[in-house]
Design an enzyme around this catalytic site. Sequence first.
Site, PDB file in Angstrom:
ATOM      1  N   LYS A   1      16.389  59.631  35.571  1.00 28.70           N
ATOM      2  CA  LYS A   1      14.931  59.519  35.515  1.00 28.70           C
ATOM      3  C   LYS A   1      14.477  59.293  34.072  1.00 28.70           C
ATOM      4  CE  LYS A   1      12.841  62.440  38.267  1.00 28.70           C
ATOM      5  NZ  LYS A   1      12.509  63.836  38.631  1.00 28.70           N
TER       6      LYS A   1
ATOM      7  N   ARG B   1       9.909  67.880  34.473  1.00 24.08           N
ATOM      8  CA  ARG B   1      10.664  67.301  35.587  1.00 24.08           C
ATOM      9  C   ARG B   1      12.155  67.350  35.296  1.00 24.08           C
ATOM     10  NH1 ARG B   1       8.107  61.354  35.801  1.00 24.08           N
ATOM     11  NH2 ARG B   1       8.807  61.475  37.974  1.00 24.08           N
TER      12      ARG B   1
ATOM     13  N   GLY C   1      18.260  69.753  45.192  1.00 27.24           N
ATOM     14  CA  GLY C   1      18.805  71.029  44.752  1.00 27.24           C
ATOM     15  C   GLY C   1      18.434  71.326  43.316  1.00 27.24           C
TER      16      GLY C   1
ATOM     17  N   MET D   1      15.713  71.513  40.126  1.00 27.50           N
ATOM     18  CA  MET D   1      14.402  72.156  40.134  1.00 27.50           C
ATOM     19  C   MET D   1      13.288  71.176  40.454  1.00 27.50           C
ATOM     20  SD  MET D   1      12.418  74.305  37.268  1.00 27.50           S
ATOM     21  CE  MET D   1      11.351  72.936  36.911  1.00 27.50           C
TER      22      MET D   1
ATOM     23  N   ARG E   1      13.876  53.652  40.123  1.00 29.55           N
ATOM     24  CA  ARG E   1      15.329  53.787  40.310  1.00 29.55           C
ATOM     25  C   ARG E   1      15.742  52.781  41.370  1.00 29.55           C
ATOM     26  NH1 ARG E   1      14.735  59.635  43.189  1.00 29.55           N
ATOM     27  NH2 ARG E   1      12.980  58.991  44.439  1.00 29.55           N
TER      28      ARG E   1
ATOM     29  N   HIS F   1      35.112  70.726  60.124  1.00 30.87           N
ATOM     30  CA  HIS F   1      35.907  70.135  61.200  1.00 30.87           C
ATOM     31  C   HIS F   1      35.099  69.080  61.936  1.00 30.87           C
ATOM     32  CE1 HIS F   1      37.539  70.091  65.357  1.00 30.87           C
ATOM     33  NE2 HIS F   1      38.699  70.164  64.720  1.00 30.87           N
TER      34      HIS F   1
ATOM     35  N   ARG G   1      54.223  41.596  70.686  1.00 30.15           N
ATOM     36  CA  ARG G   1      55.235  42.636  70.597  1.00 30.15           C
ATOM     37  C   ARG G   1      55.880  42.836  71.967  1.00 30.15           C
ATOM     38  NH1 ARG G   1      53.392  48.597  69.037  1.00 30.15           N
ATOM     39  NH2 ARG G   1      52.492  48.512  71.117  1.00 30.15           N
TER      40      ARG G   1
ATOM     41  N   GLU H   1      58.865  50.647  61.448  1.00 26.77           N
ATOM     42  CA  GLU H   1      58.121  51.840  61.871  1.00 26.77           C
ATOM     43  C   GLU H   1      58.859  53.128  61.590  1.00 26.77           C
ATOM     44  OE1 GLU H   1      56.029  51.096  65.805  1.00 26.77           O
ATOM     45  OE2 GLU H   1      57.812  49.849  66.010  1.00 26.77           O
TER      46      GLU H   1
ATOM     47  N   SER I   1      56.212  43.468  60.390  1.00 25.62           N
ATOM     48  CA  SER I   1      54.877  44.040  60.527  1.00 25.62           C
ATOM     49  C   SER I   1      55.044  45.550  60.522  1.00 25.62           C
ATOM     50  CB  SER I   1      54.237  43.582  61.842  1.00 25.62           C
ATOM     51  OG  SER I   1      53.010  44.260  62.029  1.00 25.62           O
TER      52      SER I   1
ATOM     53  N   GLY J   1      54.214  49.033  61.508  1.00 25.67           N
ATOM     54  CA  GLY J   1      53.451  49.799  62.499  1.00 25.67           C
ATOM     55  C   GLY J   1      53.150  51.126  61.834  1.00 25.67           C
ATOM     56  N   THR J   2      52.006  51.202  61.179  1.00 28.45           N
ATOM     57  CA  THR J   2      51.779  52.343  60.287  1.00 28.45           C
ATOM     58  C   THR J   2      51.482  53.641  61.036  1.00 28.45           C
ATOM     59  OG1 THR J   2      49.541  51.505  59.983  1.00 28.45           O
ATOM     60  CG2 THR J   2      51.141  51.044  58.248  1.00 28.45           C
ATOM     61  N   ASN J   3      51.091  53.564  62.315  1.00 29.94           N
ATOM     62  CA  ASN J   3      50.932  54.824  63.054  1.00 29.94           C
ATOM     63  C   ASN J   3      52.286  55.512  63.209  1.00 29.94           C
ATOM     64  OD1 ASN J   3      48.247  54.355  63.386  1.00 29.94           O
ATOM     65  ND2 ASN J   3      48.449  53.558  65.480  1.00 29.94           N
ATOM     66  N   ASP J   4      53.252  54.748  63.747  1.00 30.34           N
ATOM     67  CA  ASP J   4      54.582  55.330  63.921  1.00 30.34           C
ATOM     68  C   ASP J   4      55.238  55.618  62.575  1.00 30.34           C
ATOM     69  OD1 ASP J   4      55.499  55.967  66.549  1.00 30.34           O
ATOM     70  OD2 ASP J   4      55.191  53.858  67.070  1.00 30.34           O
TER      71      ASP J   4
ATOM     72  N   CYS K   1      49.908  46.320  61.225  1.00 35.82           N
ATOM     73  CA  CYS K   1      49.038  46.375  62.384  1.00 35.82           C
ATOM     74  C   CYS K   1      48.801  47.855  62.653  1.00 35.82           C
ATOM     75  CB  CYS K   1      49.681  45.687  63.575  1.00 35.82           C
ATOM     76  SG  CYS K   1      51.310  46.306  63.985  1.00 35.82           S
TER      77      CYS K   1
ATOM     78  N   TYR L   1      48.804  40.148  55.203  1.00 37.97           N
ATOM     79  CA  TYR L   1      47.660  40.317  56.095  1.00 37.97           C
ATOM     80  C   TYR L   1      47.538  41.761  56.560  1.00 37.97           C
ATOM     81  CZ  TYR L   1      50.993  40.487  59.955  1.00 37.97           C
ATOM     82  OH  TYR L   1      52.006  40.857  60.789  1.00 37.97           O
TER      83      TYR L   1
HETATM   84  P1  ADP Z   1      11.409  64.110  42.234  1.00 36.54           P
HETATM   85  O1  ADP Z   1      12.666  63.969  41.458  1.00 36.54           O
HETATM   86  O2  ADP Z   1      11.463  65.140  43.285  1.00 36.54           O
HETATM   87  O3  ADP Z   1      10.898  62.790  42.688  1.00 36.54           O
HETATM   88  P2  ADP Z   1       9.517  63.961  40.081  1.00 36.54           P
HETATM   89  O4  ADP Z   1       9.928  64.511  38.764  1.00 36.54           O
HETATM   90  O5  ADP Z   1       9.587  62.502  40.215  1.00 36.54           O
HETATM   91  O6  ADP Z   1      10.335  64.701  41.198  1.00 36.54           O
HETATM   92  O7  ADP Z   1       8.053  64.467  40.344  1.00 36.54           O
HETATM   93  C1  ADP Z   1       7.488  64.457  41.610  1.00 36.54           C
HETATM   94  C2  ADP Z   1       6.103  63.879  41.550  1.00 36.54           C
HETATM   95  O8  ADP Z   1       5.298  64.568  40.615  1.00 36.54           O
HETATM   96  C3  ADP Z   1       6.048  62.450  41.070  1.00 36.54           C
HETATM   97  O9  ADP Z   1       6.303  61.553  42.088  1.00 36.54           O
HETATM   98  C4  ADP Z   1       4.615  62.345  40.619  1.00 36.54           C
HETATM   99  O10 ADP Z   1       3.813  62.051  41.729  1.00 36.54           O
HETATM  100  C5  ADP Z   1       4.325  63.700  40.098  1.00 36.54           C
HETATM  101  N1  ADP Z   1       4.387  63.668  38.637  1.00 36.54           N
HETATM  102  C6  ADP Z   1       5.447  63.925  37.839  1.00 36.54           C
HETATM  103  N2  ADP Z   1       5.117  63.753  36.546  1.00 36.54           N
HETATM  104  C7  ADP Z   1       3.826  63.388  36.521  1.00 36.54           C
HETATM  105  C8  ADP Z   1       2.910  63.048  35.482  1.00 36.54           C
HETATM  106  N3  ADP Z   1       3.278  63.048  34.204  1.00 36.54           N
HETATM  107  N4  ADP Z   1       1.661  62.712  35.838  1.00 36.54           N
HETATM  108  C9  ADP Z   1       1.298  62.704  37.133  1.00 36.54           C
HETATM  109  N5  ADP Z   1       2.099  63.007  38.154  1.00 36.54           N
HETATM  110  C10 ADP Z   1       3.354  63.347  37.866  1.00 36.54           C
HETATM  111 MG    MG Z   2      10.392  61.310  41.733  1.00 38.51          MG
END
Ligand code: ADP
Ligand code: MG
Length: 890
Positions: free
Chosen positions: A31, A101, A110, A112, A340, A462, A625, A759, A778, A780-783, A846, A866
């Site tokens: 980001k 961010r 996961g 923050m 992105r 599993h 075969r 095989e 050829s 026979g990779t299973n066997d 095969c 092949y």
């Molecule tokens: P995520 O990785 O979950 O997408 P972001 O860091 O992109 O989290 O932030 C989520 C949302 O917060 C962004 O899509 C945007 O809408 C808002 N946001 C983040 N930074 C700003 C900012 N500087 N001004 C306004 N909105 C913001």
């Molecule tokens: Mg975002």
Amino acid sequence: MTKWVYTFDEVSEAEALVGDWENVRGLLGGKGANLADMTRLGVPVPPGFTITTVACNAYTDAGGVVPEGMWDQVRSALDSVEEKTGKKFGDPKNPLLLSCRSGAKFSMPGMMDTVLDIGLNHEVAAELAITSGDEFFAYDSYRRLIQMFGSVVLGNPDEPYEEILDEFRDRYGVATDAELPAEALKEIVERFLEITPRFPSDPDEQLKLAVEAVFKSWTGKRAVDYRNASNIPHDLGTAVNVQTMVFGNLGENCLTGVAMSRHGATGENHIEGDYLFNAQGEDVVAGIRATLHLEDMETDMPSAYNELLAIADRLEKHYRDMQDMEFTVENGKLWLLQTRDGKRTAQAAVRIAVEMAEEGLISKEEAVMRVTPDQIDFFLHPQFTNEDRKGAKDEGKLLAEGLNVSPGAAVGVVAFDADTAVEWAEEGKKVILVRPETKPDDVHGMLAAQGIVTSRGGRTSHAALVARQFGKPAVVGIAELDIDLAGRKMAVEDRVINEGEFVSIEGTFGEVFVGELPTVVPDINDRWLSSLLEWADEYRRLRVLANADYPVDANRALDYGAQGIGLCRTEHMFFEAERLPTVQKMILAETTEDRQEALDVLMPMQRGDFQGLFEAMSGKPVIIRMIDPPLHEFLPAVEELEAEKAAAEAAGDGAAVAEVDRKLGRIDDLHEENPMLGFRGVRLGILMPEIPRMQAQAIIEAACNAKENGFDPKPEIMIPLSVHVAELEKVKAVIVDVAEEVMAARGVKVDYQVGTMVETPRAALTAGELAKEAEFFSFGTNDLTQTTYALSRDDAEKSFLIEYVEQGILPVNPFATLDPNGVGGLIKIAVETGRAARPGMEIGICGEHGGDPESVATCHELGLDYVSCSPFRVPVARLAAAHAALNDAG
Ligand code: ADP
Ligand code: MG
Ligand code: MG
């Protein structure tokens, strides 16, 4: 002094320091790197700075201590942001507000959550209400800050905040927070502060705590689990992006939205997205209010829309890929908050890659490399359309979401145990097997089911492994799914599904819907897929053949681009219901004459099948075969014969009783403790040469017929399971005799070859000798896998093999992915010694490995000519072979 902090306009400096763009992403996170990169391109990005992943790692390594000098660098970066914006952090008269961010190298759930509106307190909010002329805005932002800070930074539960909001909406009789009056927001702020006693009113303190919370989240359980599940290294660290707030919630001339430069589901080259007026942050994705379609923005706010379009186009050209963007318009001015490479469906991936190559944005090689073989596979699986998925969600039919461990869509009635699944499947019902988790005991039910759902387990559980292996769509680890096995029902909150009711699962997205959604199978002749596969064909070195036993399979294989038949299993022709009695007669015969009588009936049947194959595959090799399986697979069940005997006895038919007794005696003679290692393959032909003689006659006569019909047959006769060259000498002589006889009698000449399957380890180790007789090999990779590992595929998968993979003893199931060292090592020896004895001999594999992308790459490295796989996997193998060749060249 280490540089811990980079402002968004210092990206060139970062690049000079770490070398290339990949490393910049490593240093600043995906980001942060892109925010800085966009700033350099002149795209409007609110000013800000990034604290590096190196700082995060230093913090973690020091046991939670910020590295020396970091806060000072943050302070000077803030100075520079203040200068650019003309605002001051913490200054009530002219406050700079910030977002904080997280952002690792790879986007990662996961980590923050973002905290917005940092820098507000009582004083600042009061002034902001006056200067902005919008009291609601000031206090709404303030209460959002306290709430986000409380839950994200301080780890408070979210519910108490939501309860307070509920209470106020009730009190004022409104449906959304946006309709609350400003005084209500002021009161809410006070209530929020009561339940967030640790909320710091000092802006500097707010920022510091938020930054440290991002650092800590890297080692939090959620993030660690996610990295484990997706094989992301733990030492990457996350960066922290601190950025000037822009406000999409400052009135009607403001909005916030998300956009994709091309359609993420279809790949169509047209921008798509959603936005909301007067909104902030994740309101758009949170689905609190119905969003508007991006097209409407063209009329709602034309100049910002056109600017967005132009920026999307520039970013695509710059990153040479489809972009997923977040943007905000504050008082008519457009700001980009993120870009992105966008996520896309398999179809979209194919179309976008091909169109970008046609547009000249990327090369054809890159287009081929941008689509994974798995995506091609997905292309050929049944799916739900995006409209149907969306429609089902709008109607509230989405029951739950879990981990998307095995792609494709499946529809069926819920069965809560494997036996029920099997029973219902046998009745012709489509079944979805639902279990808390699966065990080896459940495998028969998993095979019978269309798809699999579990409430527990992760990406290597599993259920996930077995589902992927057998190509069954699966959604696992749905924690909120409450399964009541005894009550034969399951529930998500108060929504109950009883056993026998329909659900629809989408393994690509990890979704479970209630009811039946229609499925579609995308078209193999899709214009973009065809182009992509044709390009792949230009780059690959491996040829791709198909395993096909009947003319219809051969035709499908041709459709999918097969260059011949790599394996025709003649025993499949023997298993046909009307032929089986004759086959049984042949096996149970005790004299050569009796056996010949049965063979005479079978010969013309086989000849007909072969002729169809040769005519379908004119000009292409057809490798046939000789009959292979353990004999017992053909034999009638003893119980059946015993019933027959009882009937004959009751009728007083002595001759019939004697005949059944004879058969039972013969079955007893043929009984083996270990049929997989028993009387099968070439061994049959040695003791019963009339069988290969009949098959050779059928093959060569069929080829003569095809040739007379104007086709170009290329038969290759393959002897199975040979372990010693003497076996080959003997059987080959039989085949060549018959072939010469037939051709002389018919006055037709066909080019044919006689080769063998490799095989067993002994065959591989003595391949130089085998090659004196065999004109082709050829594998026979299973066997070969069974005999190399000394384990039976049929038994091992039921018992310990999956457990081995779960425990990491084996990296993958060797029957799914060719073992490059063990089995591959034997193949290597056989290829080298075989080619040394017979230069230029054709060598391939095969068996189902031929359709597995990783195994295809191994075959490429081993220098095979092949791979042969089932017709459906041919497109996957074509692309995998191109990837192997391009990776090799690059
Ligand atoms: P995520 O990785 O979950 O997408 P972001 O860091 O992109 O989290 O932030 C989520 C949302 O917060 C962004 O899509 C945007 O809408 C808002 N946001 C983040 N930074 C700003 C900012 N500087 N001004 C306004 N909105 C913001
Ligand atoms: Mg975002
Ligand atoms: Mg988020």
